[in-house]
Design an enzyme around this catalytic site. Structure first.
Site, PDB file in Angstrom:
ATOM      1  N   GLN A  11       0.826  -1.202   0.000  1.00 42.53           N
ATOM      2  CA  GLN A  11       0.000   0.000   0.000  1.00 42.53           C
ATOM      3  C   GLN A  11       0.861   1.253   0.000  1.00 42.53           C
ATOM      4  OE1 GLN A  11      -3.310  -0.571   2.490  1.00 42.53           O
ATOM      5  NE2 GLN A  11      -4.044   1.524   2.396  1.00 42.53           N
ATOM      6  N   LEU A  92       0.909  -5.923   2.168  1.00 37.54           N
ATOM      7  CA  LEU A  92      -0.136  -6.374   1.255  1.00 37.54           C
ATOM      8  C   LEU A  92       0.444  -7.167   0.084  1.00 37.54           C
ATOM      9  CD1 LEU A  92      -2.955  -6.193  -0.204  1.00 37.54           C
ATOM     10  CD2 LEU A  92      -2.078  -4.054  -1.183  1.00 37.54           C
ATOM     11  N   ARG A 116      -9.457  -7.588   4.433  1.00 34.09           N
ATOM     12  CA  ARG A 116      -8.290  -7.174   5.231  1.00 34.09           C
ATOM     13  C   ARG A 116      -8.253  -5.653   5.353  1.00 34.09           C
ATOM     14  NH1 ARG A 116      -2.812  -5.757   3.885  1.00 34.09           N
ATOM     15  NH2 ARG A 116      -1.211  -6.639   5.284  1.00 34.09           N
ATOM     16  N   HIS A 202       0.410  -2.836  10.882  1.00 35.81           N
ATOM     17  CA  HIS A 202       1.440  -3.746  11.420  1.00 35.81           C
ATOM     18  C   HIS A 202       1.818  -3.470  12.874  1.00 35.81           C
ATOM     19  CE1 HIS A 202       1.912  -5.752   7.603  1.00 35.81           C
ATOM     20  NE2 HIS A 202       2.004  -4.576   7.019  1.00 35.81           N
ATOM     21  N   GLN A 251       1.192 -11.476   9.965  1.00 33.90           N
ATOM     22  CA  GLN A 251       1.759 -10.212   9.489  1.00 33.90           C
ATOM     23  C   GLN A 251       0.837  -9.024   9.710  1.00 33.90           C
ATOM     24  OE1 GLN A 251       0.255  -8.617   6.120  1.00 33.90           O
ATOM     25  NE2 GLN A 251       1.428  -9.946   4.753  1.00 33.90           N
TER      26      GLN A 251
END
Length: 312
Positions: A11, A92, A116, A202, A251
């Site tokens: 992203q 991603l 997601r 994250h 992740q």
């Protein structure tokens, strides 16, 4: 012949018009976008090619859009004979890498990354989370600054993207990111750059998104990969479905160890990288990690043709 690995961006690389020239030139690329449109029951391709940009930047749209562009470019490269020995994707991009390695269909992956994106955005209200890039400070010093900010009661903040030597991204609550950024400057960071993102990706604050996404990932029928995937969470090279699934679950709220991934790939004998999809951010990081490494972007007709001319 060089030993080639494919890299897939995450992203932040999105741009209006992405993938349109590929689709106009190669039917295989157009079919990838069509498959994603069918899988999502929405005209994502129109959004990729014509915008509006504000809608494309919504996380739930950005994530499947980037995946569609990467796999469209990948379809052209592989149909034209490009052979690779391993894959990796930044955040991603790990989903694109899994699709490229034969572990999952593109429509399934697009549906999953749209979910997601929605879950990651919902995990932290807009404005309450932040990310910032710390420039020219050792990894350990960045982690020290984050720990000190947390211990001082500033809130949740962690180093979440170890992108290259001298480039680490931190994420967490807005106040804690600002505080840790000031601590990084005092430790010698040249710059601390706030990133234009809508959630602290994250970071530990993404735990609700991981918990929400896990049932979907456990329900997917992953296949054994045709080439190794170097996972974000630990840089391990894996091919087994359970190892791939485990990495994608973990992740969501774990750091991306990009520097370690590239170093491990170099140690394993890869000397040429192809960044498949939008932009050339990963090529820049590869060169920062090892100035002798060769990296080709491949996301437009021009750059794809160059890869095919020089590597096939």
């Amino acid at each position: 012949m060089p030993s080639i690995a494919a890299l897939f961006p995450g992203q932040g690389s999105q741009t209006v018009g992405m993938g349109r020239d590929l689709s106009e030139r190669w039917p295989s690329a157009a079919e990838v976008f069509a498959a994603v449109d069918r899988g999502l029951s929405s005209p994502l391709s129109e959004l990729c090619w014509n915008g509006p940009e504000d809608d494309l930047r919504l996380t739930e749209n950005t994530q499947p859009a980037l995946l569609a562009h990467s796999i469209a470019a990948w379809s052209v490269l592989t149909a034209s004979g490009l052979k690779i020995g391993g894959v990796a994707g930044h955040s991603l991009g790990e989903y694109s890498a899994v699709v490229a390695a034969g572990g999952l269909g593109v429509a399934e992956a697009a549906h999953t990354v749209r979910l997601r994106g929605r879950l990651m955005q919902a995990a932290v209200p807009v404005g309450e989370g932040a990310m910032a890039a710390v420039i020219d400070l050792d990894d350990e010093q960045v982690e020290t600054a984050c720990r000190a900010e947390e211990e001082a009661g500033g809130g949740v903040v962690a180093a979440v993207n170890f992108n290259s030597p001298g480039q680490v991204v931190i994420a967490g609550s807005s106040a804690a990111v600002a505080g840790a950024g000031e601590r990084c400057k005092k430790l010698g960071a040249r710059r601390v750059l706030p990133l234009p993102v809508s959630a602290p990706f994250h970071s530990p604050l993404m735990a609700p998104a991981r918990e929400g996404l896990e049932p979907t990932l456990r329900g997917l029928g992953f296949r054994t990969l045709e080439v190794p995937l170097y996972r974000n969470v630990d840089a391990a090279a894996v091919t087994a479905p359970e190892d791939v699934r485990d990495g994608l679950i973990r992740q969501v709220d774990a750091p991306v160890l990009w520097s370690e991934i590239i170093r491990r790939m170099l140690a394993d004998g890869y000397d040429t990288f192809v960044e498949v999809g939008t932009g050339n951010v990963l090529c820049g990081l590869v060169r920062r990690i090892d100035k002798n490494a060769v990296c080709y972007p491949a996301g437009t007709v021009e750059t794809v043709e160059k890869v095919l001319t020089e590597l096939v």
